[in-house]
Structure formats: C-alpha cells, structure tokens
Motif scaffolding. Structure first.
Motif, PDB file in Angstrom:
ATOM      1  N   GLY A 101       0.875  -1.324  -0.227  1.00  0.00           N
ATOM      2  CA  GLY A 101       0.084  -0.297   0.060  1.00  0.00           C
ATOM      3  C   GLY A 101       0.834   0.599   0.063  1.00  0.00           C
ATOM      4  O   GLY A 101       0.740   1.925  -1.107  1.00  0.00           O
ATOM      5  N   GLY A 102       2.067   1.159   1.539  1.00  0.00           N
ATOM      6  CA  GLY A 102       3.080   2.096   1.065  1.00  0.00           C
ATOM      7  C   GLY A 102       3.280   3.115  -0.794  1.00  0.00           C
ATOM      8  O   GLY A 102       3.510   3.654  -0.695  1.00  0.00           O
ATOM      9  N   THR A 103       3.672   1.629  -1.311  1.00  0.00           N
ATOM     10  CA  THR A 103       4.664   1.666  -2.460  1.00  0.00           C
ATOM     11  C   THR A 103       3.645   2.273  -3.816  1.00  0.00           C
ATOM     12  O   THR A 103       4.279   3.136  -4.302  1.00  0.00           O
ATOM     13  CB  THR A 103       4.773   0.521  -2.432  1.00  0.00           C
ATOM     14  OG1 THR A 103       6.113  -0.064  -1.850  1.00  0.00           O
ATOM     15  CG2 THR A 103       5.901  -0.139  -4.335  1.00  0.00           C
ATOM     16  N   PHE A 104       2.418   1.592  -4.108  1.00  0.00           N
ATOM     17  CA  PHE A 104       1.999   1.636  -4.040  1.00  0.00           C
ATOM     18  C   PHE A 104       1.014   3.650  -4.188  1.00  0.00           C
ATOM     19  O   PHE A 104       1.209   4.032  -5.783  1.00  0.00           O
ATOM     20  CB  PHE A 104       0.218   1.265  -4.546  1.00  0.00           C
ATOM     21  CG  PHE A 104      -0.955   1.234  -4.699  1.00  0.00           C
ATOM     22  CD1 PHE A 104      -1.260   1.003  -6.596  1.00  0.00           C
ATOM     23  CD2 PHE A 104      -2.149   2.108  -4.642  1.00  0.00           C
ATOM     24  CE1 PHE A 104      -1.565   1.054  -7.766  1.00  0.00           C
ATOM     25  CE2 PHE A 104      -3.047   2.258  -6.076  1.00  0.00           C
ATOM     26  CZ  PHE A 104      -3.139   2.025  -7.134  1.00  0.00           C
ATOM     27  N   ALA A 105       0.706   4.505  -3.268  1.00  0.00           N
ATOM     28  CA  ALA A 105       0.859   5.827  -3.123  1.00  0.00           C
ATOM     29  C   ALA A 105       1.588   6.433  -2.650  1.00  0.00           C
ATOM     30  O   ALA A 105       1.524   7.384  -4.001  1.00  0.00           O
ATOM     31  CB  ALA A 105       0.185   5.980  -1.386  1.00  0.00           C
ATOM     32  N   TRP A 106       3.083   5.737  -3.162  1.00  0.00           N
ATOM     33  CA  TRP A 106       3.955   7.245  -2.871  1.00  0.00           C
ATOM     34  C   TRP A 106       4.341   6.825  -5.002  1.00  0.00           C
ATOM     35  O   TRP A 106       4.919   7.956  -5.366  1.00  0.00           O
ATOM     36  CB  TRP A 106       5.403   6.159  -2.168  1.00  0.00           C
ATOM     37  CG  TRP A 106       6.584   7.098  -2.926  1.00  0.00           C
ATOM     38  CD1 TRP A 106       7.551   7.921  -2.004  1.00  0.00           C
ATOM     39  CD2 TRP A 106       7.552   6.896  -3.856  1.00  0.00           C
ATOM     40  NE1 TRP A 106       8.201   8.521  -2.954  1.00  0.00           N
ATOM     41  CE2 TRP A 106       8.826   7.584  -3.750  1.00  0.00           C
ATOM     42  CE3 TRP A 106       7.658   5.595  -4.950  1.00  0.00           C
ATOM     43  CZ2 TRP A 106       9.593   7.589  -3.877  1.00  0.00           C
ATOM     44  CZ3 TRP A 106       9.597   5.035  -5.000  1.00  0.00           C
ATOM     45  CH2 TRP A 106       9.930   6.606  -4.873  1.00  0.00           C
ATOM     46  N   THR A 107       4.267   5.685  -4.804  1.00  0.00           N
ATOM     47  CA  THR A 107       4.167   5.752  -6.721  1.00  0.00           C
ATOM     48  C   THR A 107       3.657   6.316  -7.188  1.00  0.00           C
ATOM     49  O   THR A 107       3.681   7.284  -8.376  1.00  0.00           O
ATOM     50  CB  THR A 107       4.190   4.238  -6.992  1.00  0.00           C
ATOM     51  OG1 THR A 107       5.239   3.788  -6.784  1.00  0.00           O
ATOM     52  CG2 THR A 107       4.504   4.166  -8.701  1.00  0.00           C
ATOM     53  N   VAL A 108       2.102   6.679  -6.768  1.00  0.00           N
ATOM     54  CA  VAL A 108       0.980   7.127  -7.411  1.00  0.00           C
ATOM     55  C   VAL A 108       1.468   8.910  -7.750  1.00  0.00           C
ATOM     56  O   VAL A 108       0.849   9.238  -8.701  1.00  0.00           O
ATOM     57  CB  VAL A 108      -0.437   6.582  -6.742  1.00  0.00           C
ATOM     58  CG1 VAL A 108      -1.650   7.563  -7.453  1.00  0.00           C
ATOM     59  CG2 VAL A 108      -0.487   5.288  -7.587  1.00  0.00           C
ATOM     60  N   TRP A 109       1.522   9.206  -5.726  1.00  0.00           N
ATOM     61  CA  TRP A 109       1.808  10.183  -5.949  1.00  0.00           C
ATOM     62  C   TRP A 109       3.114  11.144  -6.532  1.00  0.00           C
ATOM     63  O   TRP A 109       2.822  11.698  -7.409  1.00  0.00           O
ATOM     64  CB  TRP A 109       2.566  10.381  -4.200  1.00  0.00           C
ATOM     65  CG  TRP A 109       3.053  11.951  -3.869  1.00  0.00           C
ATOM     66  CD1 TRP A 109       3.843  12.382  -3.983  1.00  0.00           C
ATOM     67  CD2 TRP A 109       2.082  12.924  -3.971  1.00  0.00           C
ATOM     68  NE1 TRP A 109       3.935  13.479  -3.663  1.00  0.00           N
ATOM     69  CE2 TRP A 109       2.625  14.197  -3.627  1.00  0.00           C
ATOM     70  CE3 TRP A 109       0.753  13.222  -3.961  1.00  0.00           C
ATOM     71  CZ2 TRP A 109       2.511  15.308  -2.754  1.00  0.00           C
ATOM     72  CZ3 TRP A 109      -0.021  14.509  -3.873  1.00  0.00           C
ATOM     73  CH2 TRP A 109       0.535  15.561  -3.529  1.00  0.00           C
ATOM     74  N   LYS A 110       4.167  10.572  -7.101  1.00  0.00           N
ATOM     75  CA  LYS A 110       5.517  10.750  -7.774  1.00  0.00           C
ATOM     76  C   LYS A 110       5.031  10.732  -9.719  1.00  0.00           C
ATOM     77  O   LYS A 110       5.507  11.272 -10.034  1.00  0.00           O
ATOM     78  CB  LYS A 110       6.792   9.881  -8.107  1.00  0.00           C
ATOM     79  CG  LYS A 110       6.995   9.144  -6.463  1.00  0.00           C
ATOM     80  CD  LYS A 110       7.648  10.950  -6.235  1.00  0.00           C
ATOM     81  CE  LYS A 110       9.729  10.216  -6.075  1.00  0.00           C
ATOM     82  NZ  LYS A 110      10.245  11.884  -5.840  1.00  0.00           N
ATOM     83  N   LEU A 111       4.478   9.759  -9.841  1.00  0.00           N
ATOM     84  CA  LEU A 111       3.307   9.613 -11.164  1.00  0.00           C
ATOM     85  C   LEU A 111       2.476  10.585 -11.232  1.00  0.00           C
ATOM     86  O   LEU A 111       2.514  11.413 -12.509  1.00  0.00           O
ATOM     87  CB  LEU A 111       2.929   8.772 -11.246  1.00  0.00           C
ATOM     88  CG  LEU A 111       3.969   7.157 -12.151  1.00  0.00           C
ATOM     89  CD1 LEU A 111       3.201   6.230 -12.018  1.00  0.00           C
ATOM     90  CD2 LEU A 111       4.599   7.648 -13.014  1.00  0.00           C
ATOM     91  N   MET A 112       1.912  11.107 -10.323  1.00  0.00           N
ATOM     92  CA  MET A 112       0.457  12.564 -10.695  1.00  0.00           C
ATOM     93  C   MET A 112       1.606  13.749 -10.406  1.00  0.00           C
ATOM     94  O   MET A 112       0.602  14.894 -11.596  1.00  0.00           O
ATOM     95  CB  MET A 112       0.022  12.235  -9.489  1.00  0.00           C
ATOM     96  CG  MET A 112      -0.887  11.371  -9.646  1.00  0.00           C
ATOM     97  SD  MET A 112      -2.145  11.081  -8.439  1.00  0.00           S
ATOM     98  CE  MET A 112      -2.923  12.630  -7.875  1.00  0.00           C
TER      99      MET A 112
END
Length: 69
Positions: A53-64
C-alpha cells in the motif's frame, strides 16, 4: 521540478504494477483463506499491506506530480 537522480518513469511504472499485483494477491489470499485467527497472521497481513500500500501510494504520488527523471 523533476528530480535528476530519482527513479525514471519506467521504474515508477514497474513499482506501480508490482505493488498493484501484490495488493491484488493479498486481497485474493484474504478472500480464499479468510481472515487470520492468530497474531502472526495479522502481522503478516499488516506488513504486506503497509509495504504494498505504501509503495502504491508513493508511486501514484510521484507519477501524478510527474516527479521522475
């Protein structure tokens, strides 16, 4: 401003799909096996959920934010 030394877009996309697959497998395991009954089961579920979940959230944040090199 994009980071010069951060992960590339392809790295972030790999992390996105890897973490999404991990969350899907975690959900599938909970559906198939049911909720854990012992503390060790809750610990394993919790750590996996925090990691994926943390990896997913961090990655989505960076991509956005388009914060990639």
């Amino acid at each position: 401003m994009p980071s010069k030394y951060g992960p590339t877009r392809s790295d972030l996309m790999f992390r996105f799909w890897f973490s999404l697959a991990g969350l899907a497998m975690l959900t599938g395991a909970l559906i198939f096996r049911g909720m854990p009954q012992r503390p060790a089961g809750w610990e394993a579920i919790g750590l996996a959920a925090i990691f994926f979940g943390g990896t997913f959230a961090w990655t989505v944040w960076k991509l956005m934010r388009r914060d990639h090199s």
